[in-house]
Design a protein around this motif. Structure first.
Motif, PDB file in Angstrom:
ATOM      1  N   TYR A  65      -6.891   8.248  -1.792  1.00 13.18           N
ATOM      2  CA  TYR A  65      -7.174   6.847  -1.503  1.00 13.18           C
ATOM      3  C   TYR A  65      -8.564   6.504  -2.020  1.00 13.18           C
ATOM      4  N   ASP A  66      -8.820   5.202  -2.145  1.00  7.87           N
ATOM      5  CA  ASP A  66     -10.092   4.740  -2.691  1.00  7.87           C
ATOM      6  C   ASP A  66     -10.544   3.519  -1.907  1.00  7.87           C
ATOM      7  N   LEU A  67     -11.751   3.064  -2.195  1.00  9.70           N
ATOM      8  CA  LEU A  67     -12.303   1.854  -1.611  1.00  9.70           C
ATOM      9  C   LEU A  67     -12.317   0.815  -2.725  1.00  9.70           C
ATOM     10  N   VAL A  68     -11.560  -0.268  -2.572  1.00  6.12           N
ATOM     11  CA  VAL A  68     -11.418  -1.232  -3.655  1.00  6.12           C
ATOM     12  C   VAL A  68     -11.937  -2.600  -3.240  1.00  6.12           C
ATOM     13  N   ARG A  77      -7.394   1.704   0.079  1.00  8.84           N
ATOM     14  CA  ARG A  77      -6.023   1.640  -0.428  1.00  8.84           C
ATOM     15  C   ARG A  77      -5.641   2.978  -1.040  1.00  8.84           C
ATOM     16  N   THR A  78      -4.385   3.393  -0.781  1.00  8.16           N
ATOM     17  CA  THR A  78      -3.920   4.634  -1.380  1.00  8.16           C
ATOM     18  C   THR A  78      -3.714   4.427  -2.870  1.00  8.16           C
ATOM     19  N   ARG A  79      -3.885   5.486  -3.620  1.00  9.65           N
ATOM     20  CA  ARG A  79      -3.708   5.398  -5.067  1.00  9.65           C
ATOM     21  C   ARG A  79      -2.225   5.296  -5.397  1.00  9.65           C
ATOM     22  N   PHE A 216       0.077  -7.448 -12.249  1.00  8.13           N
ATOM     23  CA  PHE A 216      -1.038  -8.016 -11.500  1.00  8.13           C
ATOM     24  C   PHE A 216      -1.757  -6.944 -10.697  1.00  8.13           C
ATOM     25  N   ASP A 217      -1.879  -5.725 -11.167  1.00  4.88           N
ATOM     26  CA  ASP A 217      -2.492  -4.655 -10.377  1.00  4.88           C
ATOM     27  C   ASP A 217      -3.498  -3.889 -11.212  1.00  4.88           C
ATOM     28  N   PRO A 218      -4.608  -4.550 -11.626  1.00  7.47           N
ATOM     29  CA  PRO A 218      -5.561  -3.908 -12.500  1.00  7.47           C
ATOM     30  C   PRO A 218      -6.235  -2.690 -11.893  1.00  7.47           C
ATOM     31  N   GLU A 219      -6.289  -2.597 -10.568  1.00  8.84           N
ATOM     32  CA  GLU A 219      -6.958  -1.457  -9.936  1.00  8.84           C
ATOM     33  C   GLU A 219      -6.073  -0.231  -9.873  1.00  8.84           C
ATOM     34  N   GLY A 220      -4.750  -0.424 -10.048  1.00  5.83           N
ATOM     35  CA  GLY A 220      -3.836   0.701  -9.932  1.00  5.83           C
ATOM     36  C   GLY A 220      -3.722   1.234  -8.529  1.00  5.83           C
ATOM     37  N   GLU A 221      -3.933   0.361  -7.521  1.00  5.30           N
ATOM     38  CA  GLU A 221      -3.897   0.794  -6.135  1.00  5.30           C
ATOM     39  C   GLU A 221      -2.650   0.240  -5.461  1.00  5.30           C
ATOM     40  N   ALA A 222      -2.219   0.888  -4.362  1.00  2.84           N
ATOM     41  CA  ALA A 222      -1.066   0.399  -3.607  1.00  2.84           C
ATOM     42  C   ALA A 222      -1.523  -0.025  -2.230  1.00  2.84           C
TER      43      ALA A 222
END
Length: 222
Positions: A65-68, A77-79, A216-222
């Motif tokens: 997971y990351d901080l977006v 958000r989980t990757r 529409f998901d440039p961060e690649g996060e879920a």
């Protein structure tokens, strides 16, 4: 006892680590993106929140997971690469609302780029009637809301996108929407014909599903 945001009694390194812990804890506990203003209440006046976020993200490298930055705030958000594992283990995401139809997705895209915009203007853009049911469904999902009344005769309501729209599709601001020229190059959108009142999308015929606007998901996060 009053809350001590400054932590002046701590040496600089320990103070920084405490601020990092507070910021991450607040974001972790919140079900919605946390704004800069809210985070500013738990750190000192001289604390650089951008550097705090950078340090937290550095510690999360290699984690699932990351901080977006999303919807004007920050959220854990989980990757995307772990989506399948999450669904298999706990079924999260298997009861998501039905994906948007092509028409709904394209109407939402159009509102995103040209807001505030009336339903009548949407109809002219698409060259066909955009039903109140389409608008109602997008509103029920929280993706759009009523905007200011248009100066047109009759003062119809306009529609604008919401923070939920930004959050769901992984945008921080509307400036993160895909570049119009890039969409043209990919064949998804013709800016000139759209502004002329046409919507030349070959796959617009019918109402097959297009998923959740995955582009529409440039961060690649879920």
């Amino acid at each position: 006892m009053s809350f001590d945001a400054e932590l002046a009694q701590l040496p600089p390194e320990l103070r920084w680590r405490e601020w990092m812990g507070r910021v991450e804890a607040v974001i972790f506990a919140s079900p919605v993106p946390v704004t800069r203003e809210a985070l500013g209440r738990v750190v000192g006046r001289d604390c650089n929140l951008d550097l705090i976020i950078d340090d937290i993200r550095a510690e999360l490298r290699g984690r699932p997971y990351d901080l977006v930055a999303v919807a004007g705030g920050w959220q854990h958000r989980t990757r995307q690469s772990f989506t399948d594992a999450i669904q298999v283990a706990i079924g999260l995401g298997t009861t998501e609302p039905k994906p948007l139809s092509q028409t709904e997705a394209l109407v939402l895209l159009c509102i995103g780029y040209f807001q505030p915009i009336t339903r009548g203007e949407l109809c002219r853009f698409f060259g066909k009637e955009i039903s109140r049911d389409v608008i109602g469904h997008l509103r029920s999902l929280g993706f759009i809301a009523a905007g200011p009344r248009s100066p047109q005769p009759g003062a119809p309501y306009t529609y604008v996108t919401t923070r939920e729209f930004l959050s769901h599709f992984g945008f921080n601001t509307l400036g993160d929407l895909p570049n119009m020229e890039a969409l043209e190059d990919s064949g998804l959108l013709s800016k000139e014909r759209l502004l002329a009142g046409e919507f030349p999308l070959a796959f617009m015929e019918g109402d097959g599903e297009v998923g959740d606007l995955e582009d529409f998901d440039p961060e690649g996060e879920a």
